[in-house]
Design a protein around this motif. Structure first.
Motif, PDB file in Angstrom:
ATOM      1  N   GLY A  12     -21.715 -11.042  34.630  1.00  0.00           N
ATOM      2  CA  GLY A  12     -21.879 -10.136  35.756  1.00  0.00           C
ATOM      3  C   GLY A  12     -20.850 -10.314  36.852  1.00  0.00           C
ATOM      4  O   GLY A  12     -20.777  -9.508  37.760  1.00  0.00           O
ATOM      5  N   ILE A  13     -20.050 -11.366  36.803  1.00  0.00           N
ATOM      6  CA  ILE A  13     -19.031 -11.589  37.818  1.00  0.00           C
ATOM      7  C   ILE A  13     -17.676 -11.261  37.210  1.00  0.00           C
ATOM      8  O   ILE A  13     -17.362 -11.692  36.105  1.00  0.00           O
ATOM      9  N   SER A  14     -16.879 -10.506  37.940  1.00  0.00           N
ATOM     10  CA  SER A  14     -15.584 -10.102  37.424  1.00  0.00           C
ATOM     11  C   SER A  14     -14.587 -10.017  38.568  1.00  0.00           C
ATOM     12  O   SER A  14     -14.928 -10.285  39.723  1.00  0.00           O
ATOM     13  N   PRO A  52     -18.657 -12.564  22.434  1.00  0.00           N
ATOM     14  CA  PRO A  52     -18.757 -11.288  23.152  1.00  0.00           C
ATOM     15  C   PRO A  52     -19.687 -11.331  24.362  1.00  0.00           C
ATOM     16  O   PRO A  52     -19.497 -10.596  25.323  1.00  0.00           O
ATOM     17  N   GLN A  53     -20.682 -12.222  24.341  1.00  0.00           N
ATOM     18  CA  GLN A  53     -21.611 -12.302  25.473  1.00  0.00           C
ATOM     19  C   GLN A  53     -20.906 -12.780  26.740  1.00  0.00           C
ATOM     20  O   GLN A  53     -21.437 -12.659  27.839  1.00  0.00           O
ATOM     21  N   LEU A  54     -19.694 -13.345  26.611  1.00  0.00           N
ATOM     22  CA  LEU A  54     -18.967 -13.843  27.775  1.00  0.00           C
ATOM     23  C   LEU A  54     -17.892 -12.867  28.265  1.00  0.00           C
ATOM     24  O   LEU A  54     -17.131 -13.195  29.170  1.00  0.00           O
ATOM     25  N   ASN A  55     -17.817 -11.671  27.669  1.00  0.00           N
ATOM     26  CA  ASN A  55     -16.840 -10.688  28.121  1.00  0.00           C
ATOM     27  C   ASN A  55     -17.128 -10.251  29.549  1.00  0.00           C
ATOM     28  O   ASN A  55     -18.284 -10.289  30.010  1.00  0.00           O
ATOM     29  N   GLU A  56     -16.089  -9.820  30.240  1.00  0.00           N
ATOM     30  CA  GLU A  56     -16.279  -9.271  31.581  1.00  0.00           C
ATOM     31  C   GLU A  56     -17.093  -7.992  31.485  1.00  0.00           C
ATOM     32  O   GLU A  56     -16.971  -7.254  30.511  1.00  0.00           O
ATOM     33  N   PRO A  57     -17.891  -7.690  32.491  1.00  0.00           N
ATOM     34  CA  PRO A  57     -18.589  -6.398  32.474  1.00  0.00           C
ATOM     35  C   PRO A  57     -17.572  -5.281  32.646  1.00  0.00           C
ATOM     36  O   PRO A  57     -16.530  -5.460  33.275  1.00  0.00           O
TER      37      PRO A  57
END
Length: 177
Positions: free
Chosen positions: A3-5, A76-81
């Motif tokens: 959630g942080i980008s 993939p769960q760690l990709n940027e939103p």
């Protein structure tokens, strides 16, 4: 953290580059390993060796992907939103266009027979002492580029294993004729 980008603000994006660049210039590529700069949670990167290395340098961990040990697989769960612009914006997945074989195959097909034989022999000398599954994977990759390429490398590896290699060519071929 999910959630942080990064901010889309150009000034803040410029700072993302300049702050890290200043650290690399002043302290070296491994500035993030110095205890005062180290993150509180563990992280992995492809960086190895160099000044200011303060840990075990990843030991024998391979730093390439794909590899035989399954290291460095995507999460993939760690990709940027994604960032809503006029539709969802995200990273380009290079695996969508998964043609890694056309270009090396085209180059192989441009070689004359002498150049091809030098390629086969040099490849066998380099890969010939690797583990059998690595040799098989390399031959499979060469075959995807061009079936004759894979067969030539496989035949050269068999000759290499038998010790049927002659002297190296005295003059390497540098350009296609």
């Amino acid at each position: 953290m999910p959630g942080i980008s990064y901010s889309p603000d150009k000034m803040l994006q410029g700072r993302l580059f300049s702050y890290g660049n200043a650290q690399r210039y002043r302290l070296g590529v491994n500035h993030h390993h110095i205890p005062v700069n180290a993150p509180k949670c563990p992280f992995q990167s492809y960086h190895r060796d160099g000044a200011m290395r303060t840990d075990g340098n990843l030991g024998g961990t391979p730093t390439y992907f794909p590899n035989s040990r399954g290291e460095w697989t995507d999460q993939p769960q760690l990709n940027e939103p994604s960032l809503e612009l006029s539709g969802a914006a995200a990273h380009w997945d290079h695996r969508v266009d998964d043609d890694h074989w056309q270009q090396p195959g085209d180059l192989f097909r441009k070689m004359n027979p002498q150049q091809k034989q030098m390629l086969f022999d040099n490849t066998a000398r380099q890969v010939g002492q690797a583990a059998k599954h690595i040799q098989e994977r390399h031959v499979a990759n060469c075959t995807k580029a061009d079936p004759a390429y894979g067969k030539g490398v496989a035949d050269a590896l068999v000759r290499f294993a038998k010790g049927d290699f002659g002297e190296l060519s005295s003059a390497p071929v540098l350009a296609a004729e």
